[in-house]
Enzyme design. Structure first.
Site, short mmCIF file in Angstrom:
data_model
loop_
_atom_site.label_atom_id
_atom_site.label_comp_id
_atom_site.label_asym_id
_atom_site.label_seq_id
_atom_site.Cartn_x
_atom_site.Cartn_y
_atom_site.Cartn_z
CE1 TYR B 125 -3.46 -2.87 1.06
CE2 TYR B 125 -4.22 -1.18 -0.43
CZ TYR B 125 -4.38 -2.41 0.15
OH TYR B 125 -5.45 -3.20 -0.21
CD GLU B 218 -3.21 -29.74 1.06
OE1 GLU B 218 -3.04 -30.98 1.03
OE2 GLU B 218 -3.67 -29.10 0.11
CG ASP B 271 -6.42 -32.49 0.11
OD1 ASP B 271 -6.83 -31.38 -0.29
OD2 ASP B 271 -6.84 -33.05 1.15
#
Lengths: 433, 384
Positions: B125, B218, B271
């Protein structure tokens, strides 16, 4: 100049164009003043100029155009070019035969009347050359010879007749303009004159050029290329530009940017050297950027070698750029230059934000911004900016050679440097945190 | 930080091909930037051959990475070597990125001068408002920061920039920040203890644990499920997640845990898809994009599940097709230098089958199945 394609004059004019230049100029209008066309009147003048230059003594060149108003006359436009240079060897006139064949017989019968004598010749020789003659031995017809009785002079006169066309007024206008350009050569020791006469008419008009004898410069000290420069500058300043608003903003000679170049080719077979000189003048007016180019080659009897002209032109462009680098930055250079203000601001900001006086002093010393106690961010930024711009301008004409550019840090074990820019492929985005 | 340094020195001290980012104090980092500026100005002002210097950045590409095996442990890591990617202002395509490097350097110099630290998001920013022409998205900032890291060869945190962490911890662990209260991670809510992005702070933490295992998870949902079920009361363990690809702080604390509790094996629960394996590999070996510093935090992580052997447990309907992104990741992993044979076999199976499955698929056997599954696998030593 109107662009009627019908007349042979126009055809002759358009038959020769200098090849386009590879180096782009950032100009919006470019006008080429190539003077030497292989067209009868123009080529004749060119050769006459060459003969004058070769004589290395003051010479006169006269071109005259006589126009008969009699409608009965078949080829009433009589053009003659005479000079007091070295005598002609005649062979150059044979180069006009291609053009003769391309021109219809009604327009030009392909005949030239040549009168010539060399400084050491005993007589003045006259010839009639018929360029349309198929049999080469029949091309030359020797006419009556006049003996000089030991008078020492040299010169040549060449005459031809062209048909009288409606647009001959345009042709005359063009010829006047063309002759003005010849004057621009400011060849030393050469006085040029143009006479235009209309006979057989109650209102006969005569035009003589030049009107101002001060245009003649007999000085042999100034080099030919400087003469060209001077002449082209004058041309440019005297409204040689024809933008629609023929503005007077070219009053100041200093706004002209000039580049000159030359190329040589020594041809041993012909035992004569070819030498081409090119002058480019560029000026920015309020609305436009104008560019004039003048090329001149010094050989007798042949067309300027296109390759040499191109080479000389490149040399002229290179010098133009070198002398006025800031004005002629390539597109690439301009793009790079756009980043300089932000970069300079960043680095200056870093330096000035430091509370390390020693560091700041060292920076100031390197930039040579001055040794005052209080150095402003603006001064530092300007110094960095100006140095970067100068480097960009200097390098703009060369190929970017990375070998010579220093690295910010000396790095060990530089095996094979990748030359790619640093944007790593997205394949690594998987591992990008 | 000293602790990590000593460990790093003993493992890699002899290896001259490895290029490393130094951990610097603010004055040291500023000094390096000052040298950069002085060198740049000296080249600009050179009387004989003024030039705009080229920035030599350590190349962060797979071509410039290698795999190192640890001498004292079975920790391997990815490291970057000395191939450079040269950034030049004179190439129009490079010029913007060139300027970005200096803009970030200027900003970091000022931040360090004020004794502050900023997050990458804050920096974005700041740069966006100051120089919108150069920084239009977070990625521009992150890349430019990594360029400065590889130019100056110092860590991101040395520049005064932190990346906020998404990580969380829970389980048999007590954290004690000096002069603060102790935090008992076994009595926290299901979202656990948030890991700070400040590596300095993480390095100062004192760690106490009687856990037997560390389990890297995960996904946040799985982490919360296991936390709610208080898995760590059945199985003495520490659960950690980075909620996706691990940020450097999560890796850092995992590494600290592994160093402090060297007898605790680390298991990964991901996964069954290429992305899951990629995440495991990042914990295990480090990353290329932050290769100059992440090699320090590589850990010996073992793949517990989901694996090919578990597929019979997954109902047919729970399988999904591999997406193009999965294939891309698989391709990248298969061509990497660090993939172990057994991992490679798993990945090949995924690609051949063209299918993937999530851990949540195990819930089809009941919500408490997952805990049992994990316990069984650990006890049976079923991990690779």
């Amino acid at each position: 100049m109107s662009s009627s394609a019908a007349s042979p004059h126009r055809k002759l004019l358009h038959s020769v164009n200098l090849s386009s230049f590879e180096t782009p100029l950032s100009s919006t209008s470019t006008r080429h003043l190539t003077i030497f066309f292989p067209a009868p009147p123009f080529q004749l003048v060119y050769w006459a100029v060459q003969r004058c230059r070769m004589s290395e003594s003051p010479c006169r060149l006269t071109a005259s155009l006589k126009r008969s108003a009699h409608p009965a006359s078949p080829l009433p436009l009589r053009i003659s070019v005479s000079d007091t240079g070295v005598g002609s060897k005649l062979e150059e006139f044979l180069e006009l035969d291609v053009l003769a064949r391309e021109t219809s017989v009604e327009k030009w019968d392909g005949a030239l009347l040549i009168t010539t004598t060399g400084i050491n010749d005993e007589a003045i020789y006259r010839y009639r050359i018929n360029l349309r003659e198929e049999i080469s031995s029949a091309r030359f017809t020797k006419l009556a010879t006049t003996y000089k009785n030991h008078a020492r002079f040299s010169g040549t006169e060449v005459c031809l007749c062209l048909s009288n066309e409606d647009d001959v007024d345009d042709f005359i206008l063009w010829l006047v303009g063309f002759f003005n350009k010849i004057l621009m050569l400011r060849a030393p020791n050469l006085a040029c004159e143009l006479f235009i006469e209309q006979t057989g008419n109650a209102e006969s008009r005569n035009v003589c050029l030049p009107q101002d004898s001060s245009d003649v410069h007999p000085s042999g000290i100034v080099s030919s290329i400087d003469q060209l420069v001077c002449g082209l500058k004058n041309y440019a300043l005297s409204h040689g530009n024809t933008c629609d608003k023929c503005d007077t903003c070219l009053l100041n000679r200093d706004f002209l940017k000039i580049g000159t170049g030359a190329a040589n080719n020594v041809d041993r077979r012909k035992a004569k050297g070819l030498h081409v000189e090119v002058v480019i003048v560029i000026a920015r007016t309020a609305s436009d950027l104008n560019c004039w180019m003048l090329n001149c080659s010094s050989t007798q009897g042949s067309q300027p070698d296109k390759y040499l002209v191109r080479k000389a032109l490149k040399s002229a462009l290179y010098h133009l750029k070198a002398d006025h680098a800031g004005h002629f930055l390539s597109c690439h250079g301009q793009k790079v230059r756009e980043y300089v203000p932000d970069l300079a601001e960043s680095i200056a900001g870093l330096i000035l934000s430091s509370n390390d006086k020693e560091f700041q002093d060292e920076c100031v010393a390197l930039l040579q911004v001055g040794s005052e106690q209080e150095v402003s961010e603006g001064a530092v930024r300007c110094s960095i900016h100006e140095k970067m711009v100068r480097i960009i301008e200097m390098n703009d004409s060369k190929e970017f050679v990375e070998d010579n550019t220093p690295y910010l840090f000396e790095c060990e074990k530089r095996d094979e440097d990748s030359q790619l820019d640093g944007e790593d492929g997205d394949e690594d985005m998987v591992f990008d945190f | 930080m000293a602790e990590a340094n000593v460990a790093a020195a003993s493992l890699f001290g002899a290896d001259r091909r490895l290029c490393s980012a130094d951990i610097l104090t603010p004055p040291e980092a500023r000094a390096r930037m000052e040298v950069a500026v002085l060198n740049f100005l000296a080249a600009l002002a050179s009387p004989s051959s003024p030039a705009i210097s080229v920035l030599p950045l350590i190349s962060r590409s797979s071509a410039n990475c290698g795999l190192r095996s640890g001498l004292l442990s079975d920790v391997s890591s990815v490291y970057l070597s000395y191939a450079f990617c040269n950034r030049s202002l004179m190439r129009a395509s490079n010029a913007k990125a060139f300027v970005r490097v200096w803009k970030v350097m200027e900003m970091c110099y000022k931040i360090l001068g004020e004794g502050k630290m900023v997050h990458q998001r804050e920096l974005f920013y700041k740069l966006l408002s100051h120089s919108p022409k150069y920084f239009s998205c977070q990625r521009d900032v992150n890349r430019a920061i990594q360029d400065v890291v590889s130019l100056l060869r110092c860590t991101r945190q040395s520049l005064g920039v932190m990346a906020s962490s998404r990580g969380a911890l829970i389980g048999h662990l007590v954290l004690h920040e000096p002069d603060e209260e102790q935090i008992d991670c076994s009595i926290l809510g299901a979202s656990g203890h948030a890991i700070t992005g400040d590596l300095n702070l993480l390095s100062r933490l004192k760690l106490y644990s009687d856990a037997r295992y560390i389990i890297v998870v995960e996904k946040d949902a799985i982490f919360q499920r296991l936390a709610e079920d208080r898995l760590y009361n059945q199985l003495p363990c520490i659960l950690i997640t980075a909620k996706g690809y691990p940020d450097i702080a999560s890796r850092f604390i995992l590494h600290r845990l592994s160093q402090t509790f060297s007898n605790m094996p680390i298991f990964a629960l991901v996964d069954w898809n290429p992305a899951g394996l990629a995440i495991l590999c990042t914990y295990k070996y480090g990353s290329i994009s932050m290769g100059l510093e992440s090699y320090r935090y590589a850990c010996n992580v073992k793949w517990l599940g989901l694996r090919g052997d578990d597929l019979p447990l997954i109902p047919e309907s729970a399988f999904q097709e591999l997406k193009p992104r999965d294939s891309q990741i698989a391709k990248s992993l298969l061509s990497s230098k660090f993939l172990q044979d057994r991992h490679r076999a798993e990945l090949t199976l995924m690609v051949d089958m063209g299918r993937r499955a999530e851990i949540e698929a195990l819930y089809s056997h009941g919500f408490d199945f997952l805990g049992k599954y994990i316990a069984r696998k650990i006890v049976q030593g079923d991990y690779i």
